[in-house]
Design an enzyme around this catalytic site. Structure first.
Site, PDB file in Angstrom:
ATOM      1  CE  LYS A  66      30.949   7.319  84.348  1.00  0.00           C
ATOM      2  NZ  LYS A  66      30.329   6.824  85.554  1.00  0.00           N
TER       3      LYS A  66
ATOM      4  CD  GLU B 148       7.888  17.577  83.084  1.00  0.00           C
ATOM      5  OE1 GLU B 148       8.343  18.507  82.378  1.00  0.00           O
ATOM      6  OE2 GLU B 148       8.022  16.373  82.813  1.00  0.00           O
TER       7      GLU B 148
ATOM      8  CB  THR C 102       6.167  15.742  78.674  1.00  0.00           C
ATOM      9  OG1 THR C 102       5.729  14.386  78.579  1.00  0.00           O
ATOM     10  CG2 THR C 102       6.047  16.215  80.113  1.00  0.00           C
TER      11      THR C 102
ATOM     12  CD1 TRP D 122      30.461  12.025  85.065  1.00  0.00           C
ATOM     13  CD2 TRP D 122      29.125  11.257  83.461  1.00  0.00           C
ATOM     14  NE1 TRP D 122      29.691  11.038  85.618  1.00  0.00           N
ATOM     15  CE2 TRP D 122      28.864  10.540  84.650  1.00  0.00           C
ATOM     16  CE3 TRP D 122      28.395  10.926  82.308  1.00  0.00           C
ATOM     17  CZ2 TRP D 122      27.906   9.533  84.722  1.00  0.00           C
ATOM     18  CZ3 TRP D 122      27.452   9.923  82.388  1.00  0.00           C
ATOM     19  CH2 TRP D 122      27.215   9.229  83.587  1.00  0.00           C
TER      20      TRP D 122
HETATM   21  P1  ADP Z   1      10.404  17.477  76.817  1.00  0.00           P
HETATM   22  O1  ADP Z   1      10.766  17.240  78.252  1.00  0.00           O
HETATM   23  O2  ADP Z   1       9.244  16.712  76.396  1.00  0.00           O
HETATM   24  O3  ADP Z   1      11.584  17.484  75.871  1.00  0.00           O
HETATM   25  P2  ADP Z   1      10.217  20.213  77.531  1.00  0.00           P
HETATM   26  O4  ADP Z   1       9.931  21.328  76.634  1.00  0.00           O
HETATM   27  O5  ADP Z   1       9.521  20.134  78.817  1.00  0.00           O
HETATM   28  O6  ADP Z   1       9.892  18.984  76.711  1.00  0.00           O
HETATM   29  O7  ADP Z   1      11.787  20.136  77.734  1.00  0.00           O
HETATM   30  C1  ADP Z   1      12.428  20.384  78.941  1.00  0.00           C
HETATM   31  C2  ADP Z   1      13.883  20.110  78.790  1.00  0.00           C
HETATM   32  O8  ADP Z   1      14.460  20.914  77.767  1.00  0.00           O
HETATM   33  C3  ADP Z   1      14.695  20.449  80.018  1.00  0.00           C
HETATM   34  O9  ADP Z   1      14.634  19.415  80.953  1.00  0.00           O
HETATM   35  C4  ADP Z   1      16.087  20.637  79.442  1.00  0.00           C
HETATM   36  O10 ADP Z   1      16.754  19.412  79.277  1.00  0.00           O
HETATM   37  C5  ADP Z   1      15.815  21.206  78.086  1.00  0.00           C
HETATM   38  N1  ADP Z   1      15.994  22.660  78.109  1.00  0.00           N
HETATM   39  C6  ADP Z   1      15.071  23.613  78.254  1.00  0.00           C
HETATM   40  N2  ADP Z   1      15.614  24.840  78.202  1.00  0.00           N
HETATM   41  C7  ADP Z   1      16.938  24.668  78.024  1.00  0.00           C
HETATM   42  C8  ADP Z   1      18.060  25.543  77.890  1.00  0.00           C
HETATM   43  N3  ADP Z   1      17.934  26.855  77.915  1.00  0.00           N
HETATM   44  N4  ADP Z   1      19.282  24.977  77.724  1.00  0.00           N
HETATM   45  C9  ADP Z   1      19.439  23.643  77.680  1.00  0.00           C
HETATM   46  N5  ADP Z   1      18.430  22.764  77.797  1.00  0.00           N
HETATM   47  C10 ADP Z   1      17.195  23.264  77.962  1.00  0.00           C
END
Ligand code: ADP
Length: 542
Positions: free
Chosen positions: A440, A331, A185, A445
């Site tokens: 918040k 993940e 990650t 929210w």
């Molecule tokens: P990291 O968790 O290290 O930032 P990731 O690429 O695994 O890297 O990111 C996953 C996160 O990215 C998701 O949990 C979400 O919050 C965000 N995410 C992914 N795709 C979208 C999307 N289409 N719209 C909004 N948020 C997104």
């Protein structure tokens, strides 16, 4: 009673063999960092994968289950590494080149990479930390001239390494549940954590992304792979394209909007992927320098952060190109959902259809989603009630690599995403925020994602990131960091507040705005909210 069907293992080698058998004439086209174009066929790539497998075994001493790191842009050799490393039973560990030196060092030592394949242009990043790397025995240089000089120890040249190997290789039998790849990650919430993909999960993810309700790729397509191969197996596209027989166009480091538009035009690309910031850049480039001939591009799939509705609308209106919104995480291999309208939506207005398409979409078959409240009970699927998004399925993580992180999993086997979302009656999921990014204010929210998408619809705004800053009265209040478009003229906070007011109630609307040249970005091109919050940690506006 057991079914009477052959236990055919779903492996990356099965994908490669199929691609070679059926689509050996299809092409992988690479634009190298210096802009030169290189093209070869799946059939040639296949033979080089076998040479690579021989080299890994015979020259580099790599065995079953060993970690092989890659530190590279998108190009033909990186595709060979995806297939050659996992095909011979080792694990292809893609290392994110945009992380900090400390994180890269941590990841390489933690994963115990035995060999690292590195692009010549990226060698300086590894030279800085090579003394601290405990397990790396060899560095293999990709695209390096013969007289390339480096302080890295034990270096070999990729082409020399392959040239001395036969292109015959008997792939070992691999259990589909063995690991084929790994990605960490990007560490936005602490130390990077390793996610180990299996052959089976990779196969099923790719097969799904190929289908019409998902990425919709076929042998009619020429696909531009903008998502970097060093991140989450580049959303499965290097596997999908080989399965589907789609030509693959690889931009390596040519990721500036003008370079990408040039590649789109020259190669008559029909499909592409990328994060929103890439597509925002391409959109503005096309507006500034409209192409003489209509692009062949029909669709681009966007994930990683929210795709603003205004960008989907703009691309379609101005260039007839469809934006498709997807969601996923490292993940989850990573794609879990994607948003397309269905036949029953045909009678809705354009704007209503856009609202659906701007959601993150429907979970694929093989993936289940639920949204739960703080006490862990599922919330109604009404498109209104927010809660924590949880996921399980055929390509969702079971445990992190060598790290417990029990809090990421529920007792009944779901992965906790850390995203706050809703799911509607039709199963469309919408991300409202990441748990830590929600604001918040006065006990209510506020969704930073909703505010960002709305602000980016303003004709003078290029980028907008909203974070919470401390407030004496309301505990937290929203602050918007805004980048204006070149030539936008004067845009004041009052203009932006007026612009937001039809769609937000007053307490949700930011009163505080900072105007920047650039919103800080993470290693994978998302707004770096941790950095923005740090800048305004005490509530200050400069
Ligand atoms: P990291 O968790 O290290 O930032 P990731 O690429 O695994 O890297 O990111 C996953 C996160 O990215 C998701 O949990 C979400 O919050 C965000 N995410 C992914 N795709 C979208 C999307 N289409 N719209 C909004 N948020 C997104």
């Amino acid at each position: 009673m057991q079914g009477l069907i052959q236990p055919y293992p779903l492996t990356t080698t099965a994908i490669l063999e199929y691609g070679n058998r059926v689509f050996h004439h299809k092409r992988i086209i690479t634009y190298l960092p210096d802009g030169t174009r290189h093209a070869y066929t799946f059939g040639e790539m296949y033979l080089r994968c076998k040479q690579l497998a021989n080299a890994l075994r015979n020259t580099l001493g790599v065995g079953r289950g060993d970690m092989v790191g890659t530190f590279a842009w998108n190009h033909g050799p990186h595709v060979e590494l995806y297939y050659g490393v996992s095909g011979m039973g080792a694990v292809c560990h893609t290392i994110n080149i945009r992380l900090s030196s400390n994180q890269i060092e941590y990841i390489i030592n933690h994963s115990e990479d035995k060999v690292i394949f590195v692009d010549a242009t990226l060698v300086p990043l590894l030279e800085k930390i090579a003394n601290q790397l405990e397990t790396v025995e060899h560095y293999v240089l990709i695209n390096a001239p013969a007289d390339f000089s480096t302080t890295l120890p034990n270096t070999l040249h990729y082409e020399d390494l392959l040239a001395e190997q036969p292109d015959e290789y008997d792939w070992p039998e691999i259990d589909e549940n063995e690991a084929c790849g790994m990605c960490y990650t990007s560490g936005t919430t602490g130390l990077p954590k390793g996610v180990l993909y299996s052959h089976r999960s990779t196969y099923l993810h790719a097969l799904t992304i190929m289908t019409p309700n998902a990425g919709n790729l076929s042998s009619q397509d020429i696909a531009l792979l903008v998502v970097p191969q060093f991140h989450v197996m580049a959303w499965g596209y290097p596997y999908v394209c080989v399965m589907a027989g789609a030509d693959m166009v690889m931009p390596s480091s040519n990721l500036q909007p003008a370079a990408l538009v040039d590649i789109l035009q020259r190669e008559r690309v029909t499909r592409a992927n990328g994060v929103p910031t890439i597509w925002l850049g391409i959109y503005h480039e096309l507006k500034k320098n409209p192409p003489a001939e209509k692009l062949a591009l029909r669709e681009y799939v966007v994930g990683g952060s929210a795709l603003p509705k205004s960008l989907i609308a703009g691309f379609e209106r101005d260039f007839g190109i469809r934006g498709v919104h997807a969601w996923g995480m490292t993940e989850t291999s990573p794609l879990g959902t994607l948003s397309r309208i269905q036949s029953k939506h045909a009678s809705l207005s354009d704007d209503e259809q856009l609202t659906i398409r701007a959601k993150q979409g429907i979970a694929f078959p093989g993936i289940e989603l639920r949204v739960v409240s703080e006490d862990g009970t599922p919330v109604p699927r009404d498109g209104q009630t927010m809660g924590e998004l949880q996921i399980r399925g055929a390509w969702v993580i079971n445990a992190y690599f060598k790290t417990l992180n029990k809090e990421s999993f529920t007792a009944d086997g779901w992965f906790r995403t850390g995203d706050v979302s809703t799911i509607d009656e039709d199963s469309y999921m919408e991300i409202k925020d990441r748990t830590k990014d929600l604001i918040k204010s006065g006990g209510e929210w506020i969704s930073s994602v909703a505010l960002e998408s709305a602000l980016m619809a303003h004709p003078g705004v290029k980028e907008a990131a909203v974070v919470a800053i401390p407030d004496d009265k309301w505990v937290e209040r929203p602050l918007a960091s805004v980048v204006l478009l070149e030539g936008a003229g004067r845009v004041t906070p009052e203009d932006l507040m007026d612009f937001l007011s039809p769609n937000f109630v007053s307490y949700q609307i930011p009163r505080d705005f900072v105007f920047l040249k650039d919103v800080p970005k993470t290693s994978v091109g998302k707004f770096d909210k941790k950095e923005i919050r740090r800048r305004h940690a005490a509530g200050e506006l400069v």
